[in-house]
Design an enzyme around this catalytic site. Sequence first.
Site, short mmCIF file in Angstrom:
data_model
loop_
_atom_site.label_atom_id
_atom_site.label_comp_id
_atom_site.label_asym_id
_atom_site.label_seq_id
_atom_site.Cartn_x
_atom_site.Cartn_y
_atom_site.Cartn_z
N ARG A 146 3.57 -4.46 -5.45
CA ARG A 146 3.25 -3.94 -6.77
C ARG A 146 1.98 -4.62 -7.29
O ARG A 146 1.68 -5.76 -6.91
CB ARG A 146 4.39 -4.19 -7.75
N HIS A 240 0.16 2.17 -8.03
CA HIS A 240 1.40 2.52 -7.36
C HIS A 240 1.18 3.59 -6.29
O HIS A 240 2.01 3.74 -5.39
CB HIS A 240 2.44 2.99 -8.38
N ARG A 243 1.00 1.94 -3.09
CA ARG A 243 2.34 1.50 -2.66
C ARG A 243 3.11 2.67 -2.05
O ARG A 243 3.72 2.54 -0.98
CB ARG A 243 3.09 0.94 -3.87
N HIS A 266 13.08 -3.10 -2.39
CA HIS A 266 14.08 -2.22 -3.02
C HIS A 266 15.47 -2.80 -2.81
O HIS A 266 15.84 -3.16 -1.69
CB HIS A 266 14.03 -0.82 -2.39
N TYR A 275 10.82 8.44 0.66
CA TYR A 275 9.61 8.50 1.46
C TYR A 275 9.81 9.29 2.75
O TYR A 275 8.83 9.73 3.36
CB TYR A 275 9.11 7.09 1.77
#
Length: 294
Positions: A146, A240, A243, A266, A275
């Site tokens: 992040r 982001h 990311r 996560h 994803y």
Amino acid sequence: MINAIQDYISYLHNVKRTSHNTEISYERDLKKAAVYFAGQQIGDLTQITATNLNSYMLYLEREHMSPATVSRNIAAIRSFFQYMVREHKIQADPSEQLKPPKVEKKAPSILTVEEVDKLLRQPDGETMKGIRDRAMLELLYATGIRVSELIHLKMGDVNLQMGYITCTERGKDRIIPFGETAKKALEHYLEKARASFLKGKTSEYLFTNCSGTPMSRQGFWKVLKGYAADAGITADITPHTLRHSFATHLIQNGADLKSVQEMLGHSDISTTQMYLNMGIYKIRDVYTKAHPRK
């Protein structure tokens, strides 16, 4: 109410060990609510009713807050009042009936490998700022961290020899590797540019702004926006986005979900599973634009 909010934020930090971003956003949302209630001549927690909270939600909607922002405000308020009840500061929870608005889940925006490559080639390698910016962008895409983690990285968090960084969140460390390209960009930055930003001062932070102090999220966002424009990327790009692109490209090239989950930090693998579908979304978009019988 402000003192109660500070007590609650301290509880989140010291007991719940929530992320820094959560603490900042919850504190901001609760203080905004406190200002609203003060304007309604409500200065004590015990005076706040369910009707008052519903009126505040309507106020947020009139202020054109997005459903996602309203939902986050509701989450902060409910958590705050639940804490107040547990601490016996109030007898009943006025937020029990608050319902968040429906938030449409959108697929996260991602860049193609070609777009990422073009973006990362934009910083001018002949200037100190360009050397720093390339190192930051390369590391961001190489690790998927992040932006808050990027700007808070310290010198001791980077192991150049072994090629990994250490990020700490909620008291837990996670190790994230990076490749040769990011390593070379970091080495170049440390050898050629970092001292010019510090101007004789010392700092534990890996990246600093021109004043030698840690860069802000907004500062890095502006840097990224500028390079995206230079690269001709018309998509609404944010830190982001890199990311999301990092995770999608890894999975599309055969990385397993568990490994990507660990690198992203996560807690729930279901968050990482989105994803898997990104390649499908991209293919569907191409099909829709190109097929004569859509």
